[in-house]
Motif scaffolding. Structure first.
Motif, PDB file in Angstrom:
ATOM      1  N   GLU A 282      10.281  17.117   1.843  1.00 51.40           N
ATOM      2  CA  GLU A 282      10.170  15.893   1.933  1.00 51.40           C
ATOM      3  C   GLU A 282       9.019  15.513   1.615  1.00 51.40           C
ATOM      4  N   TYR A 283       8.643  14.263   0.985  1.00 50.01           N
ATOM      5  CA  TYR A 283       7.373  13.807   0.582  1.00 50.01           C
ATOM      6  C   TYR A 283       7.173  12.335   0.830  1.00 50.01           C
ATOM      7  N   ASP A 284       6.123  12.084   1.227  1.00 48.13           N
ATOM      8  CA  ASP A 284       5.549  10.661   1.611  1.00 48.13           C
ATOM      9  C   ASP A 284       4.712  10.350   0.290  1.00 48.13           C
ATOM     10  N   SER A 285       4.521   9.035  -0.085  1.00 47.43           N
ATOM     11  CA  SER A 285       4.034   8.488  -1.083  1.00 47.43           C
ATOM     12  C   SER A 285       2.831   7.590  -1.051  1.00 47.43           C
ATOM     13  N   SER A 286       1.935   7.409  -2.135  1.00 44.65           N
ATOM     14  CA  SER A 286       0.966   6.239  -1.835  1.00 44.65           C
ATOM     15  C   SER A 286       0.687   5.999  -3.553  1.00 44.65           C
ATOM     16  N   PHE A 287       0.287   4.699  -3.817  1.00 44.78           N
ATOM     17  CA  PHE A 287       0.021   4.030  -5.198  1.00 44.78           C
ATOM     18  C   PHE A 287      -1.277   3.352  -5.118  1.00 44.78           C
ATOM     19  N   GLU A 288      -2.154   3.421  -5.799  1.00 41.25           N
ATOM     20  CA  GLU A 288      -3.330   2.714  -5.900  1.00 41.25           C
ATOM     21  C   GLU A 288      -3.887   2.437  -7.376  1.00 41.25           C
ATOM     22  N   ARG A 289      -4.371   1.094  -7.475  1.00 46.11           N
ATOM     23  CA  ARG A 289      -4.609   0.679  -8.746  1.00 46.11           C
ATOM     24  C   ARG A 289      -5.719  -0.519  -8.432  1.00 46.11           C
ATOM     25  N   GLU A 290      -6.751  -0.595  -9.020  1.00 49.54           N
ATOM     26  CA  GLU A 290      -7.702  -1.535  -8.859  1.00 49.54           C
ATOM     27  C   GLU A 290      -6.839  -2.842  -9.211  1.00 49.54           C
ATOM     28  N   GLY A 291      -6.943  -3.903  -8.373  1.00 50.22           N
ATOM     29  CA  GLY A 291      -6.490  -5.332  -8.915  1.00 50.22           C
ATOM     30  C   GLY A 291      -4.929  -5.451  -8.333  1.00 50.22           C
ATOM     31  N   PHE A 292      -4.467  -4.407  -7.804  1.00 47.96           N
ATOM     32  CA  PHE A 292      -3.392  -4.440  -7.047  1.00 47.96           C
ATOM     33  C   PHE A 292      -3.155  -4.201  -5.673  1.00 47.96           C
ATOM     34  N   ALA A 293      -2.338  -4.831  -4.833  1.00 48.72           N
ATOM     35  CA  ALA A 293      -2.185  -4.495  -3.630  1.00 48.72           C
ATOM     36  C   ALA A 293      -1.131  -3.238  -3.662  1.00 48.72           C
ATOM     37  N   PRO A 294      -1.350  -2.262  -2.442  1.00 43.25           N
ATOM     38  CA  PRO A 294      -0.446  -1.168  -2.410  1.00 43.25           C
ATOM     39  C   PRO A 294       0.821  -1.676  -1.814  1.00 43.25           C
ATOM     40  N   PRO A 295       1.749  -0.892  -2.161  1.00 47.97           N
ATOM     41  CA  PRO A 295       3.123  -1.334  -1.620  1.00 47.97           C
ATOM     42  C   PRO A 295       3.032  -1.803  -0.208  1.00 47.97           C
ATOM     43  N   ASP A 296       3.574  -2.884   0.305  1.00 48.47           N
ATOM     44  CA  ASP A 296       3.380  -3.274   1.619  1.00 48.47           C
ATOM     45  C   ASP A 296       3.652  -2.398   2.768  1.00 48.47           C
ATOM     46  N   SER A 297       2.565  -1.858   3.458  1.00 50.39           N
ATOM     47  CA  SER A 297       2.699  -0.568   4.244  1.00 50.39           C
ATOM     48  C   SER A 297       3.411  -1.138   5.622  1.00 50.39           C
ATOM     49  N   SER A 298       3.048  -2.627   6.096  1.00 50.08           N
ATOM     50  CA  SER A 298       3.983  -3.015   7.395  1.00 50.08           C
ATOM     51  C   SER A 298       5.436  -3.112   7.300  1.00 50.08           C
ATOM     52  N   ARG A 299       5.838  -3.629   6.218  1.00 49.01           N
ATOM     53  CA  ARG A 299       7.285  -3.894   5.969  1.00 49.01           C
ATOM     54  C   ARG A 299       7.979  -2.458   5.649  1.00 49.01           C
ATOM     55  N   ALA A 300       7.125  -1.650   4.666  1.00 53.98           N
ATOM     56  CA  ALA A 300       7.918  -0.353   4.360  1.00 53.98           C
ATOM     57  C   ALA A 300       7.619   0.654   5.411  1.00 53.98           C
ATOM     58  N   MET A 301       7.017   0.673   6.403  1.00 49.87           N
ATOM     59  CA  MET A 301       6.845   1.718   7.429  1.00 49.87           C
ATOM     60  C   MET A 301       8.284   1.612   8.276  1.00 49.87           C
ATOM     61  N   ILE A 302       8.801   0.456   8.416  1.00 48.62           N
ATOM     62  CA  ILE A 302       9.920   0.236   9.067  1.00 48.62           C
ATOM     63  C   ILE A 302      11.285   1.149   8.459  1.00 48.62           C
ATOM     64  N   ILE A 303      11.310   0.762   7.079  1.00 50.31           N
ATOM     65  CA  ILE A 303      12.439   1.187   6.437  1.00 50.31           C
ATOM     66  C   ILE A 303      12.135   2.306   5.539  1.00 50.31           C
ATOM     67  N   LYS A 304      10.899   2.617   5.397  1.00 47.56           N
ATOM     68  CA  LYS A 304      10.650   3.886   4.312  1.00 47.56           C
ATOM     69  C   LYS A 304      11.116   5.194   4.817  1.00 47.56           C
ATOM     70  N   ARG A 305      11.714   5.920   3.954  1.00 44.53           N
ATOM     71  CA  ARG A 305      12.227   7.122   3.954  1.00 44.53           C
ATOM     72  C   ARG A 305      11.452   8.254   3.137  1.00 44.53           C
ATOM     73  N   LEU A 306      11.136   9.161   3.747  1.00 45.79           N
ATOM     74  CA  LEU A 306      10.665  10.245   2.927  1.00 45.79           C
ATOM     75  C   LEU A 306      11.557  10.703   1.749  1.00 45.79           C
TER      76      LEU A 306
END
Length: 159
Positions: A74-98
């Motif tokens: 089971e994997y968690d993920s992260s995404f990074e790119r200059e000029g963009f906000a990463p996916p909203d971690s505050s909302r995603a942590m509640i509903i995020k699934r591995l």
């Protein structure tokens, strides 16, 4: 049975063993701009497990990516790119699934990233002359800079 035949049979059995099947996982996906719905090139995609297994790749010119030969887990993920906000971690942590990766079916991971807004302008006084060293405050998660000596200011990223 000859030594050569025995070695060939041994190699064949090892190739089919469960240990090799455990590294047959595939993740395919895309990263798009939430405002334009177009793919974002050059996004760093990281996939990682709780035990420290990590995979990293970069999206192509259309915002697509794939990682092959992944260990089943089971994997968690992260995404990074200059000029963009990463996916909203505050909302995603509640509903995020591995993300479950196995050797049977490719896993799919599609993500939207929010582009940072650019605010530019001139700070002027009542007579229309540049007003240096004026504090600028923006509501929300951004923190405003101070206007430059010539009265110009811009905000591009979260602080």
């Amino acid at each position: 049975m000859s030594v050569r035949a025995a070695c060939a049979l041994c190699c064949f059995v090892l190739a089919l063993s469960p240990a090799n099947a455990q590294n047959a996982g595939i993740v395919e996906g895309s990263v798009v701009n939430s405002a334009t719905r177009s793919g974002i090139a050059g996004v760093t995609v990281k996939l990682f497990t709780r035990t420290g297994v990590r995979y990293e790749t970069i999206t192509d010119g259309t915002g697509r990516f794939n990682v092959r030969g992944m260990k089943e887990d089971e994997y968690d993920s992260s995404f990074e790119r200059e000029g963009f906000a990463p996916p909203d971690s505050s909302r995603a942590m509640i509903i995020k699934r591995l993300l479950r990766v196995d050797g049977k079916n490719p896993a799919r991971l599609d993500v939207e990233m929010i582009p940072y807004a650019k605010i530019r302008g001139r700070v002027v006084d009542a007579d229309g002359k540049p007003a240096p060293n004026i504090g600028i405050t923006l509501d929300g998660p951004l923190v405003g800079p101070r206007a430059e000596e010539i009265g110009r200011a811009s905000c591009r990223e979260r602080v």
